[in-house]
Structure formats: C-alpha cells, structure tokens
Design a protein around this motif. Structure first.
Motif, mmCIF file in Angstrom:
data_model
loop_
_atom_site.group_PDB
_atom_site.id
_atom_site.type_symbol
_atom_site.label_atom_id
_atom_site.label_comp_id
_atom_site.label_asym_id
_atom_site.label_seq_id
_atom_site.Cartn_x
_atom_site.Cartn_y
_atom_site.Cartn_z
ATOM 1 N N ASN A 1 31.844 38.387 57.189
ATOM 2 C CA ASN A 1 33.011 38.283 56.309
ATOM 3 C C ASN A 1 33.779 39.584 56.153
ATOM 4 O O ASN A 1 34.993 39.575 55.972
ATOM 5 N N ASN B 1 38.379 36.586 45.047
ATOM 6 C CA ASN B 1 37.125 36.427 45.793
ATOM 7 C C ASN B 1 35.946 36.168 44.851
ATOM 8 O O ASN B 1 35.086 35.330 45.127
ATOM 9 N N ASP C 1 30.590 40.185 40.144
ATOM 10 C CA ASP C 1 30.478 38.770 39.773
ATOM 11 C C ASP C 1 29.034 38.340 39.927
ATOM 12 O O ASP C 1 28.249 39.012 40.601
ATOM 13 N N GLY D 1 43.446 39.730 51.355
ATOM 14 C CA GLY D 1 42.073 39.648 50.884
ATOM 15 C C GLY D 1 41.418 40.992 50.606
ATOM 16 O O GLY D 1 42.060 41.976 50.237
ATOM 17 N N PHE D 2 40.119 40.986 50.842
ATOM 18 C CA PHE D 2 39.258 42.127 50.542
ATOM 19 C C PHE D 2 39.784 43.451 51.101
ATOM 20 O O PHE D 2 39.699 44.498 50.459
#
Ligand code: ADP
Length: 612
Positions: free
Chosen positions: A91, A35, A78, A124-125
C-alpha cells in the motif's frame, strides 16, 4: 536494515505532489484522516460480520497529537484494521491502481495543469511528504500480534522493521519540515479538520497542553453527513465532504442528496466531479460509490452499485433494509438493491436533464466530460435508453457546439424523413466529406459523429421519437435525395459504370450512380449491412486482424465533368486509369491508406500528362 525501493510510479507521483500541490499543503491531513476513517470502517464491518472479531471491544476513534513546543511532529492515530508487513509494502510502496503509468505520462511539468490532473487521481497518503521530511507509520493488523514500522524520507526508498504496538491500528507520525511547522498548531489543526473532516463518521480527538495540563478535545461533528436533514446542510459542507470522499481538490459539478422513507428506507448522496476520473476508460476503474448499511461501511469496491455508464459518479448509498453481513453475491441478486439502484439512476438522469434546462453552460462542461459514457449506456442499458437519448449530444453541420436529438428534430425540414449522420474518426475530415455535398446543397442537417463509440452505439438506437437515424456513409441513404432527372441520368450513365466496375474488378462491391455528390466526382459507401470503412479501421485498431475483407461501393457523380467526358471518350486506357483514380481519391478523402500508392501516382501522372 532492509531497504526497499519505491516503485518508479511512486517516486514520480511524490515528485508531482510536492511540485504541484504546495499551495494546498493542508490536504495531507484530510487524506490521513480519510485513510484512518476507512480503516475504522473496515474493522467495524468485521466486528459485525466475522465471528473472530465479534467479541472485541471496539470503540473506533482517531487521535491527533503534535509537538506543541518545538513543532517537530504531528501524529494521526487510529484503532482501525491496520496493516501487516506485506500490506505496508503493497500500500505504501506501490501504486496498484491501473492506468497509473498512463496517467503519469500525461504530466506536462506545468504546475497548474498538473495540479488539475492530480485532482482526478487522488493523492492519498503520499501527500504527507509535502509537509514532512520523514514519515513513520507504525501499524498492527487486527487479528495479528506483530506490529511493523514503515519509515521513509520520500526520496526513493523506505524501510520496514518489526516493532511493538499495544493493539490493532495505525499511527502515522510526520516529522515536519520547515514548510510543515505551521500544522503543529492547535488552531490550524482544528480549522483544517473542521473544513474537510467535520462529517467523518468517527470522533477525532486533539491532544494538547494548556498551562502544563494535558487535554483531549473532540474536534469534529462525528456524524455521517448524509444522515443530516438536507435543510441543515450548506453547499460548503456538501462540497467539503465531497473532497473527503473523492480526494478531489476541486468542488463537484453537482450533488444530489436523497433521503427516502416509506417502503424502502435509504439515503443516497451522489456527486459528479468537474473532471472525469482519470481511470474512467480503464476496464478496472475504481468505482466511486460506497455502500453503507445502517451507517456501517460495507464496500467501496462494487461496480454494480450503479450501471457502468455512471462510473464517474462519486458518493454514498446507505440503506436500512439490508443485513449488515450482506455478501457481494447477495447484493447482486438482491431486490432491494436493485430498486435502490434503479431509483438512483432515474434520479441522477433527472438531475442531468434539469441541469441541461436550467444551466446550459454547466451542462456543456458536463457533456464535454461525460457524453461518451452516457452514449455507452444507450448501447448497454436498454432500460434507460429514452432518458439517455434526451441527454446525449452531438456535433452537427448546422449548429456550433453541441445539439440534442430533440434540437435536430425541431430544425428538420417539413418533408425530411430521417435524421442523418456521418461517422468517422476526424471531425475535420467528416465536415469536408464529399458524402455531405448534396445534403448541404439541399440544406439538410447532418450530425457529425467522430467519437469512436458512435459507430457501434448509434446504429443500435434505430429511431429517435419515431424518426429513423440514417448513416450517410451507407448506400441507399441517398434515395431520398433522388429526383426524376437523376433517375434518367442514371440510366444514361449505366454503360460507363459497368465498364468502371469491370476495370476495378474485385476491389469494389459495386459501382453505382450517386445522388449525394455535387462537387466531387466520386465517394465510397458501405453496403447496407456491412461495417463502414471507419468501423473496419476501428476494429483493426482494437487488434482484430482477421477481418474478412469488406469491399466498398463506389458511387460516381454522373453530373461531374470528368464523368461526362469519359462517357464521350473512346480512349479505353484513359477510362482504366480514371476508374482507379476515382476509387483511390474517394478512399483518400475518407482518410484511408492506399494499398498501392505508387500505382495511384503512376496513373495520376499519366492522366496529368495527357491533360497538360
Ligand atoms: P487510497 O486511500 O486512495 O487508497 P493511499 O495512498 O492514501 O491511497 O493509501 C493506500 C492504501 O494504504 C489504502 O488504500 C489502505 O489500504 C492503506 N492505508 C493507508 N492508511 C491506512 C490506515 N490508517 N490504516 C489502514 N490502512 C491504511
């Protein structure tokens, strides 16, 4: 404080992840890094294409920090595109992907089966909750001043509140539970990163302390894997990279890495998953190929990069020959893209053919998953038809498992003129269809086509290697089976057939003598240009209600005992009942529903009454 509910699907998915993936806990780190890498890709693209970001000082990086002393937290940070309040809710609170409901409804509660399924879905997350009791996400969207904290314990609710963050990007902090503590270890983090994220194109720094001294160490290779010479890459590295880009936990079925130099300079790295992506049959499936230009990410949402019949392919296209600010509209008309696309398709189809030759067993798995999209290609992409005809497989009356058309051709009888096939919904019904009787008797092979796309796709093929494909569900296809004796008998039985036709009136288009039956007294076929009964059922199932009524042709077996007796009989009431019974039983074996079952039963009983 504003609390929000997770969408039901998220709660279900969270439950599923925690219960079926616990033996692969470490993948949470791969997912967070992936991600972060996507977020860096997106911002990098903006800095090259969008005037308002062109002058920003952007050094993309990912930082991992952890609580070395108490093993309580792990943080992945990030400086990528970031998310604002709406993005966070959208999201990390919902699952927007289409087909999610359907996917979740397939779950069985059996951890092993479910973990297979989830591999196709991509977690994913949310996989963070396998190791964390609570997750905090602080994010600030590039170009905006306000930052937001999203926080949740993964139990149905989350909160979003305004906070500060010095610049754009996202910080994900995991509050590790008992089952997550092991990941607050330097060697653990290093080994997971090496395993899954070594070839993420951005540097990943690990922060740790050694003898009270703070250190920062780059722990990945940070070069795009697809740019490395093939000779330097191992299968293991290819496979791990696949897992990073696909979110699949299984190794791929195959990969193809092409580095083209010359008039066109580009690199492609394609993977075929072992299991078809769960959304393969949804109109709004998520494409699996990402486009890069000079190693800069451009898009992962372009369904035109490969034709739709290859929508199960995952991977990367990276070209030197396009401008970085290439738009979707330009991509679609672009000659360079068209060439890359075409050679990529050829390459992939060539690899599939190789697989069929060299590793038939794996090819069978491939066909089990992807036969249908390839068949769709026959219909939609004329350009690749010949290649696809070599690849698609069918069931047959003569061989177990799958056969190719070439295989069928090899087995053809010397004087056989066509490739025969029968279409319908259920394999078992087709295999027992009276339509096959004469073919069986004459030892002619018939392809069994029970896939719903066959009805549409196969007639569009017409010929394979100069040989016509003929549906046995249609009138006229039995001409080839006819002998002189049949023709004589046809004349004899004509008056009876006329009488039957008169009785049945507008329920049939015609009543004719059949050469394809041996045990059964009757069958129904479609007129040459009419849709077959199966096709009509399919159209109905697809919601087309306003179909003109298309009448079948009733074929009667002139050599059957029932027919012979009727011919000699005087009893017209019997002829009437039997006419209806001949039609209705033929409809029943084809799996049709009778319009008036009680009429059928009444007539049947009347005839039985006379016979007993
Ligand atoms: P996926 O990555 O498969 O889309 P995820 O659940 O992992 O699914 O993430 C959902 C979305 O949240 C991503 O598509 C992305 O838009 C957003 N997202 C997640 N992590 C980050 C991040 N570090 N920076 C920016 N956006 C992110």
């Amino acid at each position: 404080m504003p609390k929000h509910q997770f969408q039901t699907e998220v709660s279900q998915l969270l439950h599923l992840i925690v219960h079926s993936l616990y033996s692969h806990k470490e993948i949470f780190l791969r997912e967070l890094i992936s991600n972060a890498s996507d977020a860096l890709d997106k911002l990098k693209h903006l800095t090259l294409t969008d005037d308002s970001f062109k002058n920003m000082n952007f050094e993309p990086r990912i930082d991992i920090e952890f609580d070395q002393e108490n093993q309580k937290t792990l943080t992945v940070k990030d400086n990528g595109i970031g998310m604002n309040e709406e993005d966070l809710a959208e999201n990390l609170g919902t699952i927007a992907r289409s087909g999610t409901k359907n996917f979740l409804s397939q779950l069985t509660g059996d951890a092993k089966k479910d973990s297979n399924l989830i591999g196709q879905f991509g977690v994913g997350f949310y996989s963070s909750f396998m190791v964390a009791d609570k997750v905090d996400v602080i994010s600030r969207k590039a170009g905006e001043d306000q930052a937001w904290l999203w926080t949740s314990d993964g139990q149905g609710e989350y909160e979003i509140i305004p906070v500060e963050r010095e610049s754009q990007g996202t910080t994900v902090t995991l509050h590790l539970g008992e089952e997550g503590k092991e990941f607050a270890e330097k060697w653990q983090i290093e080994s997971v990163v090496k395993k899954y994220s070594d070839h993420i194109a951005f540097p990943i720094y690990l922060h740790h302390e050694e003898e009270k001294e703070k250190k920062e160490e780059k722990i990945n290779d940070a070069s795009a894997l697809w740019q490395k010479p093939k000779s330097e890459l191992t299968e293991e590295e290819y496979n791990q990279f696949y897992k990073t880009i696909s979110h699949d936990n299984d190794d791929p079925l195959l990969y193809v890495h092409t580095q083209a130099e010359g008039t066109l300079e580009y690199t492609t790295l394609f993977y075929v998953p072992k299991k078809a992506p769960f959304d393969m049959y949804y109109v709004d499936y998520k494409p699996g190929v990402k486009l890069y230009v000079k190693r800069v990410f451009i898009t992962d949402d372009d369904k035109e990069l490969l034709p739709s019949f290859l929508r199960f392919v995952r991977g990367i296209i990276d070209t030197e020959d396009l401008p970085l600010n290439v738009s979707r509209e330009i991509l679609q008309k672009n000659q360079i893209m068209a060439k890359i696309r075409k050679t990529s398709v050829k390459k992939l189809l060539g690899e599939f053919k190789n697989l069929a030759e060299k590793d038939p067993e794996t090819f069978e798995t491939f066909i089990d998953e992807y036969n249908r999209p390839l068949k769709e290609g026959l219909y939609s992409e004329f350009e690749y038809r010949d290649d696809l005809l070599e690849l698609v497989r069918f069931k047959s009356t003569k061989v177990d498992g799958w056969t190719s058309l070439a295989g069928y051709k090899e087995r053809m009888k010397e004087d056989q003129k066509a490739i025969y096939y029968i279409t319908g919904e259920k394999e078992a019904v087709l295999r027992n269809s009276p339509l096959l009787e004469a073919y069986r008797k004459k030892d002619l092979e018939v392809l069994i086509m029970d896939d719903e796309v066959d009805e549409i796709v196969i007639p569009s093929i017409g010929k394979f290697d100069e040989i016509e494909l003929k549906s046995v569900n249609r009138s006229g296809t039995d001409d080839e089976l006819k002998t002189e004796k049949d023709e004589e008998r046809e004349k004899e039985v004509k008056p009876l057939l006329d009488r039957i036709k008169e009785v049945l009136g507008d329920r049939v288009k015609d009543v004719v003598a059949s050469s394809r039956l041996s045990e059964s007294p009757s069958c129904i076929v479609a007129d040459e240009n009419d849709p077959t009964m199966q096709m009509q059922q399919m159209l109905k199932a697809m919601g087309q209600t306003e179909l003109p009524e298309i009448k079948p042709i009733l074929e009667v077996n002139p050599d059957h005992e029932i027919v012979k007796r009727l011919e000699s009989g005087e009893n017209d009431e019997l002829v009437e009942d039997v006419s209806y019974l001949l039609l209705d039983q033929a409809l029943l074996v084809e799996g049709a529903q009778l319009k008036d079952p009680s009429d059928f039963v009444k007539r049947l009983n009347r005839v039985l009454g006379k016979a007993v």
